[in-house]
Design a protein around this motif. Structure first.
Motif, PDB file in Angstrom:
ATOM      1  N   ILE A  98       0.734  -1.158  -0.012  1.00  0.00           N
ATOM      2  CA  ILE A  98      -0.035  -0.064  -0.112  1.00  0.00           C
ATOM      3  C   ILE A  98       1.028   1.277  -0.046  1.00  0.00           C
ATOM      4  CG2 ILE A  98      -1.850   1.378   1.272  1.00  0.00           C
ATOM      5  CD1 ILE A  98      -2.356  -1.725   2.649  1.00  0.00           C
ATOM      6  N   VAL A 119      -2.323  11.220  -5.031  1.00  0.00           N
ATOM      7  CA  VAL A 119      -3.414  10.701  -4.731  1.00  0.00           C
ATOM      8  C   VAL A 119      -4.475  10.277  -5.945  1.00  0.00           C
ATOM      9  CG1 VAL A 119      -5.665  10.708  -3.305  1.00  0.00           C
ATOM     10  CG2 VAL A 119      -3.546  11.458  -2.405  1.00  0.00           C
ATOM     11  N   GLY A 123      -2.391   6.550  -7.081  1.00  0.00           N
ATOM     12  CA  GLY A 123      -3.110   5.757  -5.685  1.00  0.00           C
ATOM     13  C   GLY A 123      -2.543   6.008  -4.451  1.00  0.00           C
ATOM     14  N   LYS A 125      -2.325   6.514  -0.848  1.00  0.00           N
ATOM     15  CA  LYS A 125      -3.281   6.540   0.321  1.00  0.00           C
ATOM     16  C   LYS A 125      -2.910   7.018   1.419  1.00  0.00           C
ATOM     17  CE  LYS A 125      -5.519   3.157  -1.943  1.00  0.00           C
ATOM     18  NZ  LYS A 125      -6.587   3.847  -2.660  1.00  0.00           N
ATOM     19  N   ALA A 155      -6.915  11.345   2.294  1.00  0.00           N
ATOM     20  CA  ALA A 155      -5.890  10.565   2.657  1.00  0.00           C
ATOM     21  C   ALA A 155      -5.354  10.476   4.165  1.00  0.00           C
ATOM     22  CB  ALA A 155      -4.505  10.924   1.798  1.00  0.00           C
ATOM     23  N   LEU A 289      -7.530   1.599   6.796  1.00  0.00           N
ATOM     24  CA  LEU A 289      -7.166   1.834   5.308  1.00  0.00           C
ATOM     25  C   LEU A 289      -8.229   1.531   4.430  1.00  0.00           C
ATOM     26  CD1 LEU A 289      -3.744   0.063   5.849  1.00  0.00           C
ATOM     27  CD2 LEU A 289      -4.042   2.577   5.200  1.00  0.00           C
ATOM     28  N   LYS A 290      -9.331   1.196   4.747  1.00  0.00           N
ATOM     29  CA  LYS A 290     -10.502   0.885   4.164  1.00  0.00           C
ATOM     30  C   LYS A 290      -9.959  -0.416   3.022  1.00  0.00           C
ATOM     31  CE  LYS A 290     -12.466   5.695   4.707  1.00  0.00           C
ATOM     32  NZ  LYS A 290     -12.896   6.867   4.123  1.00  0.00           N
TER      33      LYS A 290
END
Length: 291
Positions: A98, A119, A123, A125, A155, A289-290
């Motif tokens: 991630i 972001v 991507g 995070k 974020a 972090l979903k």
């Protein structure tokens, strides 16, 4: 990323190797000092892992990892590892990695533009800050344009807190000032950006109770337990992890300074409740972090 197959999620790993050709002058000495402090032979031998090598290590262990560089160019003179490069390699290893990024808040509006682009296009995070290495107080309004961009993009922020192993034992501590990393300064940030998740990294020696106080008081503040072997955790940190902050504590190693193998072996030996261990090792990070 198949979260159910992972045994843990490490929210604190470093992309250490510089991106642009050979290492900068002084970087080997800096890493040797880190290796001595953390008793990490890889640093002494100049064998720190690349991001791809980190992915292999974590994949073998079925541990997900948040990975980031640290933008401390202004204070250390060492080039940062390119944020885009880290994000692209993480994307190639998205089953295990991630991407977070790092931007010196002194870069102002330019830094805020970079954060939005990272972001939206790469991507990313979250964003890593190191107040001691970046020489700023987290509640300095200078940093707020960057925080505003991060918050608006949804974020996460992760801040080093407490004494750092960086520069420890070196002449003048590499001119780094510990005062910037007192977690109490993040109370202002948490109040001013109540919807932006904030992770306080590490047991915050010598300000552990300040960190626990902020995390207890502010719903958007979490603590990662990286940078220390769990056998050295303060008793009050373990007490809070087992009780009122059990949903806000996160596993972090501080790779490569401390490996997950070492951290998890020592974690297994401390008095954390059985029902709390899976929360710290994976479930709290999954929710934050979903994933």
């Amino acid at each position: 990323m198949n979260i159910d197959e992972l045994i843990a999620i490490d929210v604190h790993t470093h992309a250490e190797e510089p991106c642009c050709g050979p290492r900068d002058d002084g970087y080997d000495q800096f890493q040797a000092g880190m290796a001595k402090y953390f008793k990490n032979p890889a640093g002494h031998k100049g064998m720190l892992p690349t991001v791809n090598e980190t992915a292999v290590y974590y994949r073998e262990r079925k541990i997900g990892c948040v990975i980031f560089p640290v933008d401390a160019e202004r204070e250390t003179g060492f080039r940062r590892y390119n944020n885009e490069e880290v994000a692209m390699i993480a994307a190639e290893n998205s089953d295990i990695m991630i991407p977070f990024a790092s931007i010196d808040p002194a870069k102002g509006k330019m830094g805020a533009r970079e954060a939005r682009r990272l972001v939206r296009e790469f991507g990313v995070k979250g964003f890593k800050f190191h107040p001691t290495m970046q020489a700023f107080y987290p509640n300095d309004r200078m940093a707020y344009p960057l925080y505003e961009a991060i918050a608006e993009e949804g974020a996460i922020t992760l801040f080093h807190t407490g004494q750092t192993g960086v520069g420890a034992g070196m002449r003048g501590g590499m001119n780094m000032r510990l005062k910037y990393s007192n977690p109490i300064y993040l109370d202002d940030v948490a109040a001013d950006f109540p919807d932006m998740p904030i992770i306080l990294a590490h047991p915050s020696f010598p300000w552990q109770e300040e960190a626990l106080s902020v995390a207890t008081h502010k719903p958007n503040v979490y603590i990662d337990m990286s940078g220390w072997s769990p056998k050295y955790f303060p008793a009050i940190l373990v007490q809070y992890a087992n009780s009122i902050l059990k949903h806000k504590m996160l596993f972090g190693s501080d790779w490569p300074a401390i490996t997950p193998d070492r951290w998890m072996a020592d974690f297994a030996a401390i008095s954390i409740k059985d029902e709390v261990r899976p929360l710290i090792l994976k479930e709290n990070a999954r929710k934050l972090l979903k994933l």
